[in-house]
Design an enzyme around this catalytic site. Sequence first.
Site: not given
Length: 497
Positions: A91, A256
């Site tokens: 996103r 991440d």
Amino acid sequence: MTTLPNWEHSYQDLGSLYTSTAAAEKASKPEWMAWNEGLATSLKWPAAWSKTDEALQAFSGHSELAGTKPSASVYAGHQFGQYNPQLGDGRAVLLGEWVVENGSRYDIQLKGAGPTPYSRGGDGLSPVGPVVREYLLSEAMHCLGVPSTRALAAIATGDSVYRNEREPGAVMVRVADSHLRFGSIQYFAMTRDGEGLSELVGYAANRHYKAMVEAKGATTIGQQAEVLLEETVKRIASLVAHWQSLGFIHGVMNTDNMLLSGQTIDYGPCAFVDTYKADAKFSAIDSQGRYRLSNQPGIAHWNTSVLASCLLKVLNSEEDKAIAFAQAVIDEFPRWYAEAYKARMAAKLGLDAFREEDTALVDNFLQTLETDALDLTLAYRWLTHEALEDSHHTPMHQLFKPSDALLSWRTQWARRRASNKASSKELNARMVSANPVVIPRNHQVAAAIADAEVGDYQTLHQAFERWQSPFSWETRDTEWAATPSLSEQVTRTFCGT
Ligand code: AMP
Ligand code: MG
């Protein structure tokens, strides 16, 4: 609009192994929620691209900003300890790198602008809530002096996003030294037998640690991997020490969400602790408390060991030498962390240096706050006022009542300070700039979100303004600096993805 020379695409130019083309979705009724003029100025962002209609159109997917190359990057990561072999910008769309005259290079990303090849079934969108949270928190962190990604703008899309219920959507324009994550290295180490890993390592070392690469004469990829590992681990140790000193709980320290640049990223379920608890956690998705306040240094250490293991292939062609180097760096983490933490604590307590016996002093202080349910931020600022012997001009006495145990700890602290070798004027000044008056308190962030969700951005703007200068007193601080009342307390935070 003319194409300015500022846009470059050094990461996208590494090729399709690293990034895929992605276009921002058109927002149906874009509207500015916030524009960060201070950041725009420091980036030398051109006026034609600032809070103009053209910029609004570009940031909300209606037109492409001249010179940009919208794309999404691939990465992997350990999420709550479980390896996920492929994540990526699901996103977020990278527009490119904004290069300022002095050579500083920043990634500019649109977050929440629709699906990308890495959305994995997600919608690529963001509700207003998480955008407001990240906009406010990342800028407040920067103003507190904590390395962080930044927020250039927040835009309401006029579209709905469906989570548990229908919510208004928004896009945030994020600015970062880069978006290269531990997970980026993990992906290239673990996929296609390491294809592309060497190039990424060389790229990251030169992008973030060029001075050190040059100082060490690191010309081979192996040498650059050494620089990358050592410098990243040092920065992360120092970053987490800074978080701990402020009571900042990141909430989702997946690999991440750790950047090779050492900036804080991902303001999902993060929170600052109010009433001090060593094991504080707010994130609704962290049922085991993996990412609770007290666990952050250990988790950061674990994450850096994952990074190190993914660099083994490139550190040295002789496996035992690669392992020895990686192990030596990872074994230094606790020392680098402790040094950074002690330096912060010495500054916060007005000590000239952190001596061995000061460990007990800090432990007793924090233990007292926890036992007597006192506010961490206010307690440090109260100490600052005690040191300055001047609480007449501030509302401190209205905001904080020390407990009996804290008053008796103060005697122990005063005795220790009496043996300081540095001047108290200097140490007091250091205390003032180490102990904020205001932090983004959960209930204040929640209020800004609630108002923004109904199209009122005033609370957002006021909070943004107030958190620009966290170390000094301002007029309405009986509200801004106050610990939340029982009814105001927000005990759970959500990442809202
Ligand atoms: P986070 O928990 O925010 O670090 O996100 C973990 C991964 O999920 C990242 O790869 C994100 O890009 C992806 N992701 C999160 N939210 C969405 C969404 N609404 N649509 C698509 N991907 C998402
Ligand atoms: Mg993330």
